[in-house]
Design an enzyme around this catalytic site. Structure first.
Site, PDB file in Angstrom:
ATOM      1  N   ASP A   1      -2.994  11.716  -1.799  1.00 51.71           N
ATOM      2  CA  ASP A   1      -3.230  13.166  -2.037  1.00 51.71           C
ATOM      3  C   ASP A   1      -3.290  13.508  -3.535  1.00 51.71           C
ATOM      4  OD1 ASP A   1      -2.699  13.474   0.873  1.00 51.71           O
ATOM      5  OD2 ASP A   1      -0.498  13.462   0.192  1.00 51.71           O
TER       6      ASP A   1
ATOM      7  N   ASP B   1     -11.934   9.678  -4.395  1.00 51.02           N
ATOM      8  CA  ASP B   1     -13.135  10.573  -4.598  1.00 51.02           C
ATOM      9  C   ASP B   1     -12.884  11.282  -5.503  1.00 51.02           C
ATOM     10  OD1 ASP B   1     -11.560  12.018  -2.864  1.00 51.02           O
ATOM     11  OD2 ASP B   1     -13.333  13.036  -2.231  1.00 51.02           O
TER      12      ASP B   1
ATOM     13  N   TYR C   1     -10.582   7.723   5.371  1.00 50.26           N
ATOM     14  CA  TYR C   1     -10.988   8.685   4.331  1.00 50.26           C
ATOM     15  C   TYR C   1     -12.229   8.353   3.513  1.00 50.26           C
ATOM     16  CZ  TYR C   1      -6.626  10.957   5.057  1.00 50.26           C
ATOM     17  OH  TYR C   1      -5.413  11.972   5.400  1.00 50.26           O
ATOM     18  N   GLU C   2     -12.047   6.813   3.476  1.00 54.94           N
ATOM     19  CA  GLU C   2     -13.338   6.326   2.281  1.00 54.94           C
ATOM     20  C   GLU C   2     -14.520   6.487   3.133  1.00 54.94           C
ATOM     21  OE1 GLU C   2     -12.874   2.684   0.394  1.00 54.94           O
ATOM     22  OE2 GLU C   2     -14.939   2.583  -0.197  1.00 54.94           O
TER      23      GLU C   2
ATOM     24  N   ASP D   1       5.020   4.669   3.672  1.00 52.55           N
ATOM     25  CA  ASP D   1       4.781   6.050   3.844  1.00 52.55           C
ATOM     26  C   ASP D   1       6.016   6.845   4.394  1.00 52.55           C
ATOM     27  OD1 ASP D   1       1.464   7.475   4.391  1.00 52.55           O
ATOM     28  OD2 ASP D   1       3.314   8.578   4.899  1.00 52.55           O
TER      29      ASP D   1
ATOM     30  N   GLU E   1       0.880  -1.245   0.258  1.00 57.07           N
ATOM     31  CA  GLU E   1      -0.054   0.028   0.130  1.00 57.07           C
ATOM     32  C   GLU E   1       1.007   1.153   0.125  1.00 57.07           C
ATOM     33  OE1 GLU E   1      -2.249   0.658   3.515  1.00 57.07           O
ATOM     34  OE2 GLU E   1      -3.291   2.361   2.723  1.00 57.07           O
TER      35      GLU E   1
HETATM   36  C1  LIG Z   1      -4.407  11.246   2.248  1.00 56.06           C
HETATM   37  S1  LIG Z   1      -3.325  10.137   3.113  1.00 56.06           S
HETATM   38  C2  LIG Z   1      -4.095   8.468   2.835  1.00 56.06           C
HETATM   39  C3  LIG Z   1      -3.758   7.547   3.440  1.00 56.06           C
HETATM   40  C4  LIG Z   1      -4.337   6.268   3.460  1.00 56.06           C
HETATM   41  N1  LIG Z   1      -4.167   5.642   2.225  1.00 56.06           N
HETATM   42  C5  LIG Z   1      -5.746   5.864   3.603  1.00 56.06           C
HETATM   43  O1  LIG Z   1      -6.566   5.913   2.906  1.00 56.06           O
HETATM   44  O2  LIG Z   1      -6.053   5.996   4.995  1.00 56.06           O
HETATM   45  C6  LIG Z   1      -2.062  10.193   1.947  1.00 56.06           C
HETATM   46  C7  LIG Z   1      -0.807   9.781   2.574  1.00 56.06           C
HETATM   47  O3  LIG Z   1       0.097   9.521   1.572  1.00 56.06           O
HETATM   48  C8  LIG Z   1       1.626   9.862   2.155  1.00 56.06           C
HETATM   49  N2  LIG Z   1       2.401  10.138   1.137  1.00 56.06           N
HETATM   50  C9  LIG Z   1       2.157  11.015  -0.177  1.00 56.06           C
HETATM   51  N3  LIG Z   1       3.081  11.304  -1.105  1.00 56.06           N
HETATM   52  C10 LIG Z   1       3.995  10.235  -0.494  1.00 56.06           C
HETATM   53  C11 LIG Z   1       5.440   9.760  -0.877  1.00 56.06           C
HETATM   54  N4  LIG Z   1       5.680  10.526  -1.908  1.00 56.06           N
HETATM   55  N5  LIG Z   1       5.829   9.036  -0.268  1.00 56.06           N
HETATM   56  C12 LIG Z   1       5.510   8.589   0.730  1.00 56.06           C
HETATM   57  N6  LIG Z   1       4.389   8.912   1.192  1.00 56.06           N
HETATM   58  C13 LIG Z   1       3.695   9.826   0.557  1.00 56.06           C
HETATM   59  C14 LIG Z   1       1.371  10.916   3.241  1.00 56.06           C
HETATM   60  O4  LIG Z   1       2.286  10.873   4.130  1.00 56.06           O
HETATM   61  C15 LIG Z   1      -0.023  10.339   3.697  1.00 56.06           C
HETATM   62  O5  LIG Z   1       0.163   9.568   4.757  1.00 56.06           O
END
Ligand SMILES: C[S@@+](CC[C@H](N)C(=O)[O-])C[C@H]1O[C@@H](n2cnc3c(N)ncnc32)[C@H](O)[C@@H]1O
Length: 210
Positions: free
Chosen positions: A116, A152, A191-192, A67, A42
């Site tokens: 993101d 989304d 989030y979902e 992450d 993931e």
């Molecule tokens: C919006 S959160 C989603 C978390 C998870 N997938 C969920 O649905 O609960 C996005 C996550 O992506 C990580 N992230 C974004 N760009 C990244 C990158 N280039 N390398 C590692 N982590 C990244 C951020 O630190 C954050 O924890």
């Protein structure tokens, strides 16, 4: 740095299910998953909810959450240890460095739930479904391996579909659902649940990259 954050960073270094990409052993992946175990990763796992759910459902599979945010990873890694999950691991690394940490052809599925969206044009290359990222994922996937996106954000879906075509991949399937008509068996992160609660459409897409 807040004291709690400091304590969590220190704890991360001692957790058997956490790998720090800046100082890991070159053979850590083999130590964690052996040579044959099916592995699901993931990307941008945050607190690792998706990784934890997959690990609980499929104890035969290795599950790896990636992450760069250590404080969030700490939550997932702590929950995995509390639950006695021996097949869940967490890699603290930017996804940009994934190919230095994972051997080629060893990943069966890549999940990208709720990345993101980074809507500004100048941010496009940092989206986890942009062409440079897809090119990084391709050599890691086993033959027949797939990438799963959930979001989304319909603009991100269009962007991802175009990027997949650009790298020579194709769409394998997908679904657009709202609260009440979703697949009950699919894993839902916070989030979902939040977006479904607001009545938003959730887009799921599966891609192959060859
Ligand atoms: C919006 S959160 C989603 C978390 C998870 N997938 C969920 O649905 O609960 C996005 C996550 O992506 C990580 N992230 C974004 N760009 C990244 C990158 N280039 N390398 C590692 N982590 C990244 C951020 O630190 C954050 O924890």
């Amino acid at each position: 740095m807040a004291r709690q954050k400091q304590l969590r960073f220190a704890a991360l270094q001692t957790m058997d299910n956490v790998v720090d990409g800046r100082r890991c052993r070159p053979d850590w992946f083999e130590q964690a998953f052996g040579l044959e175990q099916a592995v699901v990763i993931e990307l941008g796992c945050g607190r690792g909810e998706h990784t934890l759910a997959q690990a609980r459902r499929r104890p035969d599979r290795g599950c790896l959450g990636v992450d760069r945010n250590g404080a969030r990873l700490w939550k997932g890694a702590t929950a995995a240890l509390d639950d006695g999950l021996t097949n869940a691991f967490f890699l603290r690394s930017a996804v940009e460095h994934l190919d230095s940490h994972i051997p080629p052809g060893r990943v069966d599925e890549i999940w990208i739930p709720f990345p993101d969206p980074l809507p500004k044009t100048r941010q496009a290359r940092h989206r986890l479904v942009s062409r440079p990222f897809l090119e990084r994922y391709r050599p890691l996937l086993r033959s027949g391996g797939a990438v799963h996106l959930k979001t989304d954000d319909v603009d991100l879906v269009d962007f991802a579909e175009r990027a997949v075509r650009t790298v020579g991949g194709r769409l394998l399937g997908g679904a657009d659902t709202r609260a009440g008509d979703e697949d009950e068996t699919s894993v839902q992160t916070a989030y979902e649940k939040r977006y479904r609660g607001k009545g938003r459409t959730i887009y799921e897409r599966q891609f192959c990259l060859v």
